[in-house]
Design an enzyme around this catalytic site. Structure first.
Site, PDB file in Angstrom:
ATOM      1  N   CYS A  54      39.653  46.160  47.168  1.00 21.14           N
ATOM      2  CA  CYS A  54      39.549  44.760  46.739  1.00 21.14           C
ATOM      3  C   CYS A  54      40.748  43.910  47.167  1.00 21.14           C
ATOM      4  O   CYS A  54      40.744  42.692  46.966  1.00 21.14           O
ATOM      5  CB  CYS A  54      39.391  44.698  45.225  1.00 21.14           C
ATOM      6  SG  CYS A  54      38.052  45.749  44.660  1.00 21.14           S
ATOM      7  N   HIS A  93      43.764  38.017  39.809  1.00 20.88           N
ATOM      8  CA  HIS A  93      42.720  38.950  40.251  1.00 20.88           C
ATOM      9  C   HIS A  93      41.570  38.849  39.246  1.00 20.88           C
ATOM     10  O   HIS A  93      40.422  38.807  39.646  1.00 20.88           O
ATOM     11  CB  HIS A  93      43.294  40.366  40.331  1.00 20.88           C
ATOM     12  CG  HIS A  93      42.372  41.342  40.951  1.00 20.88           C
ATOM     13  ND1 HIS A  93      41.819  41.166  42.204  1.00 20.88           N
ATOM     14  CD2 HIS A  93      41.862  42.535  40.498  1.00 20.88           C
ATOM     15  CE1 HIS A  93      41.028  42.179  42.491  1.00 20.88           C
ATOM     16  NE2 HIS A  93      41.033  43.026  41.472  1.00 20.88           N
ATOM     17  N   GLU A 104      46.912  42.645  33.790  1.00 21.13           N
ATOM     18  CA  GLU A 104      47.406  41.514  34.589  1.00 21.13           C
ATOM     19  C   GLU A 104      48.135  40.517  33.683  1.00 21.13           C
ATOM     20  O   GLU A 104      49.158  39.957  34.053  1.00 21.13           O
ATOM     21  CB  GLU A 104      46.250  40.834  35.348  1.00 21.13           C
ATOM     22  CG  GLU A 104      46.741  39.842  36.402  1.00 21.13           C
ATOM     23  CD  GLU A 104      45.638  39.360  37.343  1.00 21.13           C
ATOM     24  OE1 GLU A 104      44.441  39.636  37.088  1.00 21.13           O
ATOM     25  OE2 GLU A 104      45.978  38.686  38.342  1.00 21.13           O
ATOM     26  N   LYS A 118      36.821  34.528  39.940  1.00 22.63           N
ATOM     27  CA  LYS A 118      35.729  35.501  39.809  1.00 22.63           C
ATOM     28  C   LYS A 118      34.801  35.141  38.649  1.00 22.63           C
ATOM     29  O   LYS A 118      33.672  35.636  38.595  1.00 22.63           O
ATOM     30  CB  LYS A 118      36.287  36.907  39.636  1.00 22.63           C
ATOM     31  CG  LYS A 118      36.999  37.441  40.892  1.00 22.63           C
ATOM     32  CD  LYS A 118      37.475  38.862  40.711  1.00 22.63           C
ATOM     33  CE  LYS A 118      38.194  39.382  41.954  1.00 22.63           C
ATOM     34  NZ  LYS A 118      39.568  38.845  42.106  1.00 22.63           N
ATOM     35  N   HIS A 162      32.995  39.144  41.932  1.00 25.82           N
ATOM     36  CA  HIS A 162      34.038  39.850  42.683  1.00 25.82           C
ATOM     37  C   HIS A 162      33.506  40.137  44.085  1.00 25.82           C
ATOM     38  O   HIS A 162      32.592  40.948  44.256  1.00 25.82           O
ATOM     39  CB  HIS A 162      34.386  41.140  41.951  1.00 25.82           C
ATOM     40  CG  HIS A 162      35.623  41.812  42.471  1.00 25.82           C
ATOM     41  ND1 HIS A 162      36.207  41.484  43.683  1.00 25.82           N
ATOM     42  CD2 HIS A 162      36.403  42.794  41.938  1.00 25.82           C
ATOM     43  CE1 HIS A 162      37.270  42.245  43.873  1.00 25.82           C
ATOM     44  NE2 HIS A 162      37.417  43.039  42.822  1.00 25.82           N
ATOM     45  N   PHE A 204      40.970  49.266  43.895  1.00 27.33           N
ATOM     46  CA  PHE A 204      40.804  50.697  43.585  1.00 27.33           C
ATOM     47  C   PHE A 204      41.653  51.491  44.579  1.00 27.33           C
ATOM     48  O   PHE A 204      41.636  51.223  45.780  1.00 27.33           O
ATOM     49  CB  PHE A 204      39.338  51.118  43.774  1.00 27.33           C
ATOM     50  CG  PHE A 204      38.456  50.896  42.570  1.00 27.33           C
ATOM     51  CD1 PHE A 204      38.805  50.016  41.567  1.00 27.33           C
ATOM     52  CD2 PHE A 204      37.248  51.585  42.457  1.00 27.33           C
ATOM     53  CE1 PHE A 204      37.980  49.817  40.468  1.00 27.33           C
ATOM     54  CE2 PHE A 204      36.418  51.398  41.351  1.00 27.33           C
ATOM     55  CZ  PHE A 204      36.781  50.509  40.366  1.00 27.33           C
TER      56      PHE A 204
END
Lengths: 404, 102
Positions: free
Chosen positions: A156, A296, A307, A328, A333, A392
């Site tokens: 990502c 994010h 975060e 998002k 996403h 990831f």
């Protein structure tokens, strides 16, 4: 003295529109691009919604890509090439007047989308549709660019990495122009089934447009989106020499690895905090100069918690004064494309002095207490903003973008 | 070894012209035997392979791709006319194509 790096062109294709202007208008209006899945029959899946690019993309792409080449590309690759051509046009570039050996392409590519949802794959085009270097290769071919072209995959964070590497190529004097970005779609049966098995996706099927709710107490996972974002990075001296319009400047970045877990972020957001700290240092700015963070913000339990903790750790008492929002919440996403798409949104925020909201923020999480720009866009003149991307595998990226 | 008739020649030419017009999105009237596949039509090498597959099926040809590859190295194809000539040779000689160079 390293070259300064500016952004002179942008192309954006998402569920909220096929142009930069349309996307920005819808983002500022707080619209959601999330709907029931139409690409395939999702009725047997736990998650039956996603943020799909509008179907009129096909007509748009035909105006940019010849039929022959298009037949060798997946829909996602066509999104990437179309966004790149829009960005090149936006930058007013004429490669006939440019030293092509000093022009490069770097794309963040997780996969090319040659899945069961892809149509018209034949033995003759399987390889071209599947090879993960196809996006940068087609862009390089289109303009006959002779600098390096390659793909980077850091899940990502892929297209944020692409921007960072492009920035370095210009800083070091290897290139004058680097076309950077990415495109992605994992809206297919197998990927959704796989992410469902990891309990990573929201299953709030009704109503789908309210499923992505970053930083909210009732968030239940991320929502898959698709799209492409492409930026033209250029050395400032090269851009000024050709009287190019400059959207914004890249002031710095940081890339880190967590070495912790294939899926979960490092406890308490330690890796995220380290990345933001390093990016701020790399850009040579003071923390209190940061006027906005494009988070994010995935709408998963752990990402949003960590975060938030990371931002508080980095900014201390100043954290409450830094608006943080998640695109998002509206676009879902977009995986490999997210870093570039969100960098473009961050540039737009700097240019227009408007912060896009975090929509669906109806139930605040008592543990998460930052200013998430809830539900409505906000006017705020900002000079410097951060854009975070975490993937990831423990791939982290923070970009520092500065108003021009 | 097949005999190439005027009908076959006409048929092959029509197929090749139509294929390039369709795939490269150009008017068929703009194509002639001297048209460059790469420079004028923005074509690619894969098109050659696709045409071979079409002709293999149409004329039930017994020819291996490696035979055509070896022949093409010595007789490169750049124009539509050259491509048609090679397709006709492929139809006529099939796996004996390399004997032409002996």
């Amino acid at each position: 003295m390293p070259n300064e790096v500016v952004i002179t062109g942008m192309g954006l294709i998402t569920s909220l529109g096929l142009s930069l202007e349309e996307n920005w208008k819808n983002l500022v209006a707080g619209k959601s691009g999330v709907k029931k899945i139409t690409h395939f029959d999702a009725s047997s899946l736990n998650t039956r919604f996603a943020a799909e690019v509008p179907p009129d993309f096909e007509e748009l792409s035909r105006t940019y890509i010849k039929k022959r080449a298009a037949s060798q590309m997946t829909r996602v690759t066509r999104m990437c090439v179309t966004a790149a051509k829009i960005a090149v046009a936006d930058a007013g570039l004429n490669f006939e007047l440019t030293d092509r050996t000093r022009c490069s392409v770097i794309m963040g590519v997780v996969n090319t989308g040659n899945s069961s949802a892809e149509k018209d794959t034949t033995p003759q085009n399987t390889v071209f549709k599947t090879m993960t270097n196809s996006m940068p290769a087609w862009i390089s071919l289109e303009y006959q660019l002779a600098g390096p072209n390659y793909a980077v995959n850091t899940a990502c964070a892929s297209s944020a990495y692409a921007i960072a590497f492009g920035y370095e190529m210009i800083r070091s004097g290897q290139s004058d122009i680097v076309i950077v970005g990415g495109a992605d779609s994992i809206i297919n049966f197998e990927e959704i089934q796989g992410f469902n098995a990891l309990y990573a996706l929201s299953v709030a099927n009704d109503p789908p447009e309210q499923a992505s709710k970053p930083f909210s107490r009732d968030r239940d996972g991320f929502v898959i989106g698709e799209g492409a974002g492409v930026l033209i990075l250029e050395s400032k001296s090269h851009a000024l020499a050709r009287n190019a319009a400059i959207h914004a400047e890249i002031a710095g970045y940081a890339l880190t690895s967590e070495g912790y877990n294939i899926m979960a972020p490092m406890k308490d957001g330690e890796g995220m905090a380290q990345t933001m700290e390093m990016a701020i240092k790399n850009a040579g700015i003071a923390k209190n100069e940061v006027g906005y963070i494009n988070a994010h913000g995935t709408s998963t339990e752990l990402n949003d918690r960590y975060e938030t903790m990371a931002i508080k750790k980095v900014f201390g008492d100043f954290a409450s004064q830094v608006p943080v929002s998640s695109s998002k919440s509206m676009l879902g996403h977009t995986i490999g494309a997210a870093g570039a798409i969100e960098a473009i949104i961050t540039v737009q925020s700097l240019k227009h002095g408007i912060l896009p909201p975090t929509i669906n923020y109806l139930q605040p999480d008592p543990d998460l207490d930052l200013d998430y720009v809830p539900n409505e866009a906000r006017k705020k003149d900002i000079r410097i903003a951060l854009s975070n991307s975490f993937g990831f595998g423990g791939h982290n990226a923070t970009l520092v973008i500065k108003k021009h | 070894m097949a005999t190439i008739t005027e009908t076959t020649k006409k048929e092959v030419k029509e197929i090749v012209y139509s294929f390039f017009a369709e795939e490269c999105e150009v008017d068929i009237g703009q194509i002639n035997d001297n048209t460059s596949i790469i420079k004028d039509l923005d074509g690619d090498s894969l098109m050659f392979l696709e045409l071979i597959e079409m002709f293999k099926k149409k004329y039930n040809l017994d020819i291996e791709l490696k035979v055509i590859g070896k022949y093409a190295v010595k007789h490169p194809v750049a124009t539509i006319g050259q491509l048609i000539e090679m397709q006709l040779l492929i139809i006529e000689y099939e796996n004996r194509l390399l004997e032409l160079d002996q």
